[in-house]
Scaffold this active site. Structure first.
Site, short mmCIF file in Angstrom:
data_model
loop_
_atom_site.label_atom_id
_atom_site.label_comp_id
_atom_site.label_asym_id
_atom_site.label_seq_id
_atom_site.Cartn_x
_atom_site.Cartn_y
_atom_site.Cartn_z
N ARG A 187 0.81 -1.30 0.07
CA ARG A 187 0.10 -0.16 0.09
C ARG A 187 1.10 0.84 -0.62
O ARG A 187 1.72 1.61 0.93
CB ARG A 187 -0.62 -0.07 1.37
CG ARG A 187 -2.31 -1.02 1.00
CD ARG A 187 -3.39 -0.42 2.26
NE ARG A 187 -3.95 0.55 2.23
CZ ARG A 187 -4.80 1.21 2.46
NH1 ARG A 187 -5.30 0.56 4.05
NH2 ARG A 187 -5.47 1.87 1.88
N GLN B 113 -15.51 2.25 6.91
CA GLN B 113 -14.66 1.80 8.13
C GLN B 113 -15.28 3.06 9.56
O GLN B 113 -15.24 2.28 10.27
CB GLN B 113 -13.11 2.67 8.17
CG GLN B 113 -12.44 2.40 7.49
CD GLN B 113 -11.93 2.51 5.41
OE1 GLN B 113 -13.26 2.62 5.16
NE2 GLN B 113 -11.33 2.37 5.28
N ASP C 3 -2.68 9.49 7.86
CA ASP C 3 -1.81 8.45 7.17
C ASP C 3 0.14 8.82 7.16
O ASP C 3 0.77 8.30 6.41
CB ASP C 3 -2.63 7.60 5.89
CG ASP C 3 -4.01 6.59 6.01
OD1 ASP C 3 -4.38 7.57 6.69
OD2 ASP C 3 -3.63 5.79 6.21
N LYS D 107 -7.57 9.62 5.79
CA LYS D 107 -9.20 9.29 4.73
C LYS D 107 -9.77 9.96 3.39
O LYS D 107 -10.07 11.25 4.27
CB LYS D 107 -9.55 8.30 5.26
CG LYS D 107 -10.74 8.02 4.91
CD LYS D 107 -10.37 6.47 3.75
CE LYS D 107 -9.55 5.87 4.41
NZ LYS D 107 -8.95 5.20 3.14
O1 MRU Z 1 -7.59 2.75 4.02
P1 MRU Z 1 -7.51 2.78 5.68
O2 MRU Z 1 -8.54 2.39 5.85
O3 MRU Z 1 -6.80 2.17 6.23
O4 MRU Z 1 -7.32 4.24 5.86
C1 MRU Z 1 -6.85 4.04 7.39
C2 MRU Z 1 -6.91 6.37 7.70
O5 MRU Z 1 -6.84 6.59 6.61
C3 MRU Z 1 -6.40 6.25 8.71
O6 MRU Z 1 -7.52 7.61 9.52
C4 MRU Z 1 -5.47 6.53 9.26
O7 MRU Z 1 -4.84 5.34 8.82
C5 MRU Z 1 -4.99 6.18 10.84
S1 MRU Z 1 -5.66 5.40 11.54
C6 MRU Z 1 -4.65 5.24 13.19
#
Ligand code: MRU
Length: 347
Positions: free
Chosen positions: A90, A197, A238, A249
């Site tokens: 990813r 999510q 992220d 996100k």
């Molecule tokens: O695609 P995802 O579900 O991995 O994205 C997650 C997010 O965007 C979270 O906000 C981020 O990783 C922080 S998690 C503590």
């Protein structure tokens, strides 16, 4: 105590709670080799930046274990190749490369290692990364809750809880820490299309914790904010560039713009391992684009007519001007972020 364990190493395997099936089905996904870890990250069995980092660290260890009978030189080459594969699983969450680099660094430190010895050292380091994550999140929670007024109505986006980390959570960790002190807070959790999510995972965690919460469709947020029904917004991250621009996100940027428009405080909560000082600004952050089926289908049911174009970026960039503070385990950083963030040690 966490109600769920998203990432755990048990019985010689990496055990991941399969987040694709929650909240309806609680099923575990077992990884016995690094290719299974790569699959699990790429396909969102495990997700959330810190959880991805910890899973990748165990992936490096599983690769090392697989190659333990090779001579030192070949072991190293094979491990490097495995790490490259893990890194490609990813692109946006920097915690993945942070964890892999930390695992590689341990080998550079131990110059005179022989292969079986370094395999054990890598296992210890992966365990350490996982253990530390929980402590880090508790610290983020302690700093962050000071920013939460009594009885606050908090908006959060995506899932940043125990499921997205090894335990406790980042933005959701702040909410948990605030709730430990003040049970009158209320959380508004965005549904978080397309992967849901918020609706599936955050709502599940909040319900299990007994934290009062309301799930909203993403597009309701602007109305709630305008009507003065939100006191602050806390989201995760992220990747955070050196100037404070933050990838999170998809939809986070839009929330930050609305927050700015209506003068509602907007905070990002993340471990310092999410800060990428190699990137000057958010423009350099790679944004993952995911499969159109995430948008066209829900749980296997097709909603969008076939043959229609879909654009499905998984993250967006919130400019640093929209962020009132970045809550980390080392304290809360505020603008000017470039000066504040470049001073911190990331390892
Ligand atoms: O695609 P995802 O579900 O991995 O994205 C997650 C997010 O965007 C979270 O906000 C981020 O990783 C922080 S998690 C503590």
């Amino acid at each position: 105590m966490d109600i769920v364990k998203s990432v755990e190493f048990k019985g010689g395997k990496l055990v991941l709670l399969d987040q694709r099936r929650l909240p309806g089905v609680k099923e575990y996904f077992y990884c016995e080799n690094y290719k299974e870890v790569e699959y699990a990250i790429a396909n969102m069995v495990v997700r959330g930046a810190p959880a991805i980092g910890a899973a990748a660290a165990y992936g490096v260890y599983l690769a090392a274990r697989e190659f333990r009978n090779y001579g030192k030189e070949e072991f190293f080459l094979k491990l490097k190749e495995a790490n490259r594969i893990l890194l490609a699983s990813r692109p946006t969450a920097v915690n993945l490369s942070w964890a892999v680099k930390r695992m590689e660094k341990i080998m550079e430190k131990e110059e005179d290692w022989d292969v079986p010895e370094i395999v054990d050292i890598l296992k210890d380091e992966a365990d350490k990364i996982a253990r530390e994550d929980i402590e880090i999140n508790r610290s983020i929670g302690r700093y962050g809750r000071e920013l939460v007024p009594e009885g606050a109505r908090i908006l959060t986006h995506c899932n940043t809880g125990a499921l997205a980390t090894v335990g406790y959570g980042t933005a959701l960790g702040v909410i948990r820490a605030a709730f430990e002190r003040d049970e009158s807070i209320h959380v508004f959790a965005t549904e978080t299309r397309p992967w849901l999510q918020g609706a599936r995972l955050t709502a599940f965690e909040l319900r299990e914790e007994g934290i009062p919460a309301t799930v909203i469709v993403d597009s309701v947020a602007a109305t709630l904010i305008r009507d003065g029904k939100i006191d602050l917004i806390i989201v995760g991250a992220d990747r955070i560039a050196a100037n404070g621009d933050t990838a999170n996100k998809i939809g986070t940027f839009m929330l930050s713009e609305i927050a700015k428009n209506f003068s509602v405080p907007f905070y990002v909560a993340a471990p310092v391992s999410t800060i990428d000082l190699e990137l000057d600004s958010g423009a350099e952050i790679e944004i993952e684009e995911r499969a159109p089926e995430e948008v066209t289908h829900i749980q296997g049911i097709q909603l969008v007519p076939g043959g229609v174009n879909v654009y499905n970026p998984s993250f967006d960039i919130t400019p640093h001007e929209n962020i009132d503070g970045i809550i980390t385990e080392k304290g809360v950083f505020r603008a000017p972020y470039k000066e504040e963030l470049t001073g911190i040690s990331l390892l």
